[in-house]
Motif scaffolding. Structure first.
Motif, PDB file in Angstrom:
ATOM      1  N   LEU A 144      60.123  42.646  56.661  1.00 43.06           N
ATOM      2  CA  LEU A 144      58.968  42.331  54.863  1.00 43.06           C
ATOM      3  C   LEU A 144      59.126  43.181  54.048  1.00 43.06           C
ATOM      4  O   LEU A 144      59.568  43.629  53.144  1.00 43.06           O
ATOM      5  CB  LEU A 144      58.325  41.435  55.029  1.00 43.06           C
ATOM      6  CG  LEU A 144      57.538  41.113  53.916  1.00 43.06           C
ATOM      7  CD1 LEU A 144      57.825  40.466  53.573  1.00 43.06           C
ATOM      8  CD2 LEU A 144      56.234  40.186  54.279  1.00 43.06           C
ATOM      9  N   PHE A 145      58.079  44.618  54.814  1.00 44.81           N
ATOM     10  CA  PHE A 145      57.578  45.395  53.519  1.00 44.81           C
ATOM     11  C   PHE A 145      58.736  46.427  53.327  1.00 44.81           C
ATOM     12  O   PHE A 145      59.486  46.471  52.278  1.00 44.81           O
ATOM     13  CB  PHE A 145      57.542  46.218  54.591  1.00 44.81           C
ATOM     14  CG  PHE A 145      55.566  45.946  54.602  1.00 44.81           C
ATOM     15  CD1 PHE A 145      55.560  44.833  54.681  1.00 44.81           C
ATOM     16  CD2 PHE A 145      54.521  46.289  55.482  1.00 44.81           C
ATOM     17  CE1 PHE A 145      54.251  44.185  54.609  1.00 44.81           C
ATOM     18  CE2 PHE A 145      53.646  46.073  56.005  1.00 44.81           C
ATOM     19  CZ  PHE A 145      53.226  44.833  55.283  1.00 44.81           C
ATOM     20  N   ASP A 146      60.380  46.401  53.803  1.00 43.44           N
ATOM     21  CA  ASP A 146      61.038  47.552  54.013  1.00 43.44           C
ATOM     22  C   ASP A 146      62.477  46.759  53.646  1.00 43.44           C
ATOM     23  O   ASP A 146      63.428  47.955  52.818  1.00 43.44           O
ATOM     24  CB  ASP A 146      61.335  48.015  55.197  1.00 43.44           C
ATOM     25  CG  ASP A 146      60.169  48.673  55.816  1.00 43.44           C
ATOM     26  OD1 ASP A 146      59.676  49.486  54.813  1.00 43.44           O
ATOM     27  OD2 ASP A 146      60.413  49.367  57.111  1.00 43.44           O
ATOM     28  N   SER A 147      62.543  46.008  53.142  1.00 41.71           N
ATOM     29  CA  SER A 147      63.552  45.105  52.892  1.00 41.71           C
ATOM     30  C   SER A 147      63.809  43.899  52.395  1.00 41.71           C
ATOM     31  O   SER A 147      64.268  44.266  51.119  1.00 41.71           O
ATOM     32  CB  SER A 147      64.545  44.438  54.336  1.00 41.71           C
ATOM     33  OG  SER A 147      65.158  45.292  55.317  1.00 41.71           O
ATOM     34  N   TYR A 148      63.199  42.879  52.433  1.00 40.21           N
ATOM     35  CA  TYR A 148      62.503  42.159  51.657  1.00 40.21           C
ATOM     36  C   TYR A 148      61.773  42.094  50.226  1.00 40.21           C
ATOM     37  O   TYR A 148      61.673  42.130  49.238  1.00 40.21           O
ATOM     38  CB  TYR A 148      61.751  40.611  52.248  1.00 40.21           C
ATOM     39  CG  TYR A 148      62.714  39.628  52.757  1.00 40.21           C
ATOM     40  CD1 TYR A 148      63.108  38.889  51.896  1.00 40.21           C
ATOM     41  CD2 TYR A 148      62.970  39.984  54.197  1.00 40.21           C
ATOM     42  CE1 TYR A 148      64.919  37.752  53.118  1.00 40.21           C
ATOM     43  CE2 TYR A 148      63.938  38.957  55.347  1.00 40.21           C
ATOM     44  CZ  TYR A 148      64.658  38.359  54.399  1.00 40.21           C
ATOM     45  OH  TYR A 148      65.191  37.259  54.192  1.00 40.21           O
ATOM     46  N   LEU A 149      60.589  43.158  50.603  1.00 39.01           N
ATOM     47  CA  LEU A 149      59.659  43.782  49.740  1.00 39.01           C
ATOM     48  C   LEU A 149      60.193  45.675  49.009  1.00 39.01           C
ATOM     49  O   LEU A 149      59.097  46.209  49.063  1.00 39.01           O
ATOM     50  CB  LEU A 149      58.390  44.021  49.335  1.00 39.01           C
ATOM     51  CG  LEU A 149      58.216  41.485  49.433  1.00 39.01           C
ATOM     52  CD1 LEU A 149      57.465  42.082  49.945  1.00 39.01           C
ATOM     53  CD2 LEU A 149      58.262  41.448  48.144  1.00 39.01           C
ATOM     54  N   SER A 150      61.113  45.826  49.551  1.00 35.09           N
ATOM     55  CA  SER A 150      61.151  47.416  49.430  1.00 35.09           C
ATOM     56  C   SER A 150      61.075  47.498  48.200  1.00 35.09           C
ATOM     57  O   SER A 150      62.191  47.188  47.266  1.00 35.09           O
ATOM     58  CB  SER A 150      63.258  47.209  50.128  1.00 35.09           C
ATOM     59  OG  SER A 150      63.003  49.216  50.605  1.00 35.09           O
ATOM     60  N   GLY A 151      60.438  48.664  47.793  1.00 36.75           N
ATOM     61  CA  GLY A 151      59.972  49.296  46.336  1.00 36.75           C
ATOM     62  C   GLY A 151      58.912  48.233  45.465  1.00 36.75           C
ATOM     63  O   GLY A 151      58.884  49.154  44.543  1.00 36.75           O
ATOM     64  N   ALA A 152      59.062  47.259  46.008  1.00 38.86           N
ATOM     65  CA  ALA A 152      58.234  46.124  45.104  1.00 38.86           C
ATOM     66  C   ALA A 152      56.293  46.575  45.057  1.00 38.86           C
ATOM     67  O   ALA A 152      56.593  47.108  46.222  1.00 38.86           O
ATOM     68  CB  ALA A 152      58.649  44.519  45.658  1.00 38.86           C
ATOM     69  N   LYS A 153      56.274  46.360  43.851  1.00 37.55           N
ATOM     70  CA  LYS A 153      54.760  46.575  43.578  1.00 37.55           C
ATOM     71  C   LYS A 153      53.972  45.163  44.427  1.00 37.55           C
ATOM     72  O   LYS A 153      52.275  44.868  44.057  1.00 37.55           O
ATOM     73  CB  LYS A 153      54.365  46.323  42.629  1.00 37.55           C
ATOM     74  CG  LYS A 153      54.867  48.225  42.338  1.00 37.55           C
ATOM     75  CD  LYS A 153      54.405  47.823  40.711  1.00 37.55           C
ATOM     76  CE  LYS A 153      55.085  49.655  40.130  1.00 37.55           C
ATOM     77  NZ  LYS A 153      53.970  49.799  38.336  1.00 37.55           N
ATOM     78  N   THR A 154      54.231  44.639  44.801  1.00 36.86           N
ATOM     79  CA  THR A 154      53.864  42.850  45.689  1.00 36.86           C
ATOM     80  C   THR A 154      52.733  43.096  46.814  1.00 36.86           C
ATOM     81  O   THR A 154      53.691  44.216  47.988  1.00 36.86           O
ATOM     82  CB  THR A 154      55.268  41.501  45.597  1.00 36.86           C
ATOM     83  OG1 THR A 154      56.126  42.141  44.970  1.00 36.86           O
ATOM     84  CG2 THR A 154      54.113  40.668  46.881  1.00 36.86           C
ATOM     85  N   PRO A 155      52.028  43.015  46.341  1.00 35.62           N
ATOM     86  CA  PRO A 155      50.488  43.434  48.083  1.00 35.62           C
ATOM     87  C   PRO A 155      50.816  42.374  48.879  1.00 35.62           C
ATOM     88  O   PRO A 155      51.503  41.239  49.256  1.00 35.62           O
ATOM     89  CB  PRO A 155      49.254  42.775  47.773  1.00 35.62           C
ATOM     90  CG  PRO A 155      49.955  42.626  45.770  1.00 35.62           C
ATOM     91  CD  PRO A 155      51.528  42.335  45.259  1.00 35.62           C
ATOM     92  N   LYS A 156      51.274  43.418  49.825  1.00 34.74           N
ATOM     93  CA  LYS A 156      51.878  42.741  51.564  1.00 34.74           C
ATOM     94  C   LYS A 156      50.728  43.502  52.169  1.00 34.74           C
ATOM     95  O   LYS A 156      50.331  44.325  52.361  1.00 34.74           O
ATOM     96  CB  LYS A 156      52.846  43.055  51.441  1.00 34.74           C
ATOM     97  CG  LYS A 156      53.218  44.401  51.200  1.00 34.74           C
ATOM     98  CD  LYS A 156      54.817  45.164  51.208  1.00 34.74           C
ATOM     99  CE  LYS A 156      55.303  45.996  50.925  1.00 34.74           C
ATOM    100  NZ  LYS A 156      54.641  46.548  49.741  1.00 34.74           N
ATOM    101  N   ARG A 157      50.896  42.493  53.308  1.00 37.23           N
ATOM    102  CA  ARG A 157      49.792  42.764  54.825  1.00 37.23           C
ATOM    103  C   ARG A 157      50.307  41.868  55.681  1.00 37.23           C
ATOM    104  O   ARG A 157      50.556  40.749  55.921  1.00 37.23           O
ATOM    105  CB  ARG A 157      48.554  42.686  54.232  1.00 37.23           C
ATOM    106  CG  ARG A 157      47.474  42.610  55.574  1.00 37.23           C
ATOM    107  CD  ARG A 157      45.858  42.762  54.812  1.00 37.23           C
ATOM    108  NE  ARG A 157      44.477  42.627  55.742  1.00 37.23           N
ATOM    109  CZ  ARG A 157      43.440  42.258  56.063  1.00 37.23           C
ATOM    110  NH1 ARG A 157      43.535  42.518  54.361  1.00 37.23           N
ATOM    111  NH2 ARG A 157      43.123  42.325  56.630  1.00 37.23           N
TER     112      ARG A 157
END
Length: 620
Positions: A144-157
């Motif tokens: 999720l962090f490194d592929s789907y949202l890589s570089g995105a500022k979307t909060p993730k946890r």
């Protein structure tokens, strides 16, 4: 300044909870846990928020249009090779972005990523849209962090699956006195679907049956069970047949709700199972479990709770070794103080605060009383899954959900007892779990002992009338179908007897008829009973046919005409209104369909799965 509705009350914000509505009750457990955790916060802080459940596959954009926020409750939905969740997510998020509705993904499962796959890239793009305020995952956080949202500022946890709270949410504890082992079967095709061909069907049959046989040798009681998935049930039946044992004696009933699944698992001393949520629920209850690694999410779950040694690779699944592992398995259960439920749900609860800060939407222009416009077909459905129940128990449940108009199907058993059932056909027999003859049905003794979906008791018409008698303001529409002339008199005598025994309902009953000859006979045998007529198939030009049927209704002083949704139009609605006849349209399965029919002039619309309170909360 807060907007007020037409009653002068502060208009509540609407948080739409997107869930998976299927036969896997593990997904239902997730949704129920999230809803109750949010509701606890809403009640404690007296927040002006309504929670609206929404089936991810429904395509009901009128519900989404009314939303102040959209929260995906969880489950394995970030995937693109199996099922269609990615397509539904893209539709919903794009719609929300266009409408400027904030979206949050809570504790979702992540399965796979492929830069060259168009569906995967559309899903990734949707997660990066401005309306998405955050994403939390229960499993593959790196993907999720490194592929789907890589570089995105979307909060993730990274969080835990909400079903870890199931014991507390449903107020169900493990049964300490039980010694029964639960064997949770998963469909045989799941392994090959996820790229594992080392565990073919024949080996699986041997494995599951071998576990049961090994436990029997050791004098340990056991039961097969499933999470409710149809193909899991089919494979469980194949295992039972392979073993030559009785299903009634060795299998738990199929769970029909989230609560039933939790109750089933609470009755086991230990569990060995395929489905991940059998393990998560067992974990919540403090019951040791052993699993099979058919998917990365199962592996990640086992590692996060420190029990990787309790999970077997398919290639190493041997019955005797699995039983040995199961009997010595320990539950490394983390300690969750009650307050930590909210700490673990903190990202979703913060999103709830954001929804409260959104700009107020204007109140709906729909100001009529929904109670007067919505008809519960077959007594109404339950849990958004089950319809055509004609059950007194469910009728009362739907009365509490705001319904005042109810349609009930009336038929005769083989021995002449009037019962509430949607015709004698294969579908009815399957829902009831009985064998019967088409059109002829079953005898009263068989019917009265049957349950729809193993859960809802079949009802006689006497039971329906007894239930309705205590419901203030209720109207019952009786549909007798198209009985042959030799049975018609008996139907009318039964109705006359019911009305004589329940005089308070005499002015609250409408008899729906589908043949002109039946109308003429009812006029003679049931004087004073209100009649409704069903639109006949058009045998000539639609205009001429409809005009003749309206004329017949006016001549017979019939004030209600039932019309199939496929045939209804604004023109027909206007003609009915001009003739002084109310158009009752069947049926709507979504708010989008419902509003379209009302806008076309339908006076009343029938439904199996919507309810008055649900629709009213959205239209508020």
């Amino acid at each position: 300044m807060q907007t007020r509705n037409i009653m002068g009350d502060i208009r509540k914000k609407k948080l739409v909870l997107v869930d998976i509505l299927n036969w896997n009750m593990g997904d239902a457990v997730i949704a129920d846990c999230v809803e109750q955790l949010l509701r606890g916060k809403i009640v404690k802080r007296k927040l002006p928020v309504n929670l609206i459940r929404y089936n991810i596959a429904s395509g009901d954009f009128e519900v989404l249009k009314a939303a102040d926020g959209i929260l995906f409750v969880g489950g394995g939905i970030l995937k693109f090779r199996q099922e269609e969740f990615d397509r539904r997510i893209v539709e919903i998020v794009r719609f929300a972005d266009a409408q400027k509705i904030p979206v949050y993904f809570n504790a979702v499962g992540v399965e796979g990523y492929d830069e060259s796959n168009a569906r995967c890239q559309e899903l990734a793009a949707a997660l990066r849209l401005p309306c998405v305020r955050g994403v939390t995952t229960r499993d593959d956080w790196q993907l999720l962090f490194d592929s789907y949202l890589s570089g995105a500022k979307t909060p993730k946890r990274l969080v835990y699956d909400p079903a870890i709270f199931s014991s507390d949410i449903f107020h169900i504890k493990r049964q300490p006195e039980t010694q029964t082992i639960g064997i949770g079967v998963i469909r045989d095709g799941v392994f090959s679907d996820y790229g594992n061909d080392s565990f073919p069907r024949k080996k699986q049959l041997s494995f599951w049956s071998g576990i049961a046989e090994e436990l029997t040798k050791r004098g340990i009681p056991w039961k097969f069970f499933t999470n409710g998935v149809g193909r899991d049930e089919e494979f469980m039946n194949a295992i039972v047949e392979h073993m030559g044992v009785s299903k009634e004696e060795c299998c738990m009933p199929r769970p029909r709700s989230a609560r039933q699944l939790v109750e089933t698992i609470s009755g086991f001393h230990r569990v060995i199972a395929g489905r991940m949520h059998a393990h998560i629920i067992a974990y919540s209850l403090g019951i040791p479990s052993v699993g099979i690694l058919w998917n990365d999410k199962v592996r990640i779950w086992s590692e996060r709770i420190g029990e990787a040694e309790n999970y077997l690779a398919p290639a190493k699944c041997e019955a005797k070794e699995a039983v040995e592992l199961l009997l010595h398995a320990k539950r490394n259960r983390l300690f969750w103080p009650r307050w930590q439920r909210y700490r673990l749900m903190q990202p979703a609860l913060r999103f709830l605060n954001e929804v409260l800060r959104t700009s107020q939407k204007p109140c709906s222009e729909t100001h009529f009383n929904v109670q007067e416009k919505l008809l519960a077909l077959a007594g109404g459905g339950d849990l958004r899954r089950y319809g055509n129940l004609n059950c007194a128990e469910v009728l009362l449940k739907n009365y509490k959900k705001g319904f005042r108009l109810f349609e009930v199907d009336m038929r005769l058993t083989k021995d002449g007892v009037s019962v509430a059932v949607n015709g004698w056909n294969k579908a009815t027999f399957q829902r009831l779990g009985v064998s019967g003859e088409e059109k002829e049905g079953v005898d009263w003794e068989t019917f009265r002992n049957a349950r729809y979906y193993d859960t809802y008791p079949a009802s006689s018409m006497e039971e329906i009338f007894c239930a309705a008698e205590g419901c203030r303001g209720i109207t019952l529409v009786l549909d007798i179908g198209k009985p042959g002339s030799e049975y018609l008199e008996q139907f009318f005598l039964e109705i006359s007897s019911l009305l004589s025994s329940h005089k308070a309902l005499k002015k609250r009953v409408i008899l729906r008829l589908q043949k002109r000859a039946h109308v003429l006979a009812a006029k003679k045998m049931l004087p004073g009973v209100a009649l409704a007529y069903s639109l006949e198939p058009f045998l000539e030009s639609p205009e001429e046919s409809f005009a003749k049927q309206l004329a017949f209704c006016k001549q017979q002083k019939i004030m209600r005409l039932f019309i199939p949704r496929e045939q209804f139009s604004s023109e027909l609605g206007q003609e009915c209104k001009a003739a002084g006849i109310a158009s009752w349209v069947l049926s709507a399965s979504s708010l989008t369909q419902l509003k379209e029919l009302w806008e076309m002039g339908a006076c009343v619309v029938g439904t199996h799965h919507l309810d008055v309170k649900y629709v009213s909360r959205i239209l508020e």
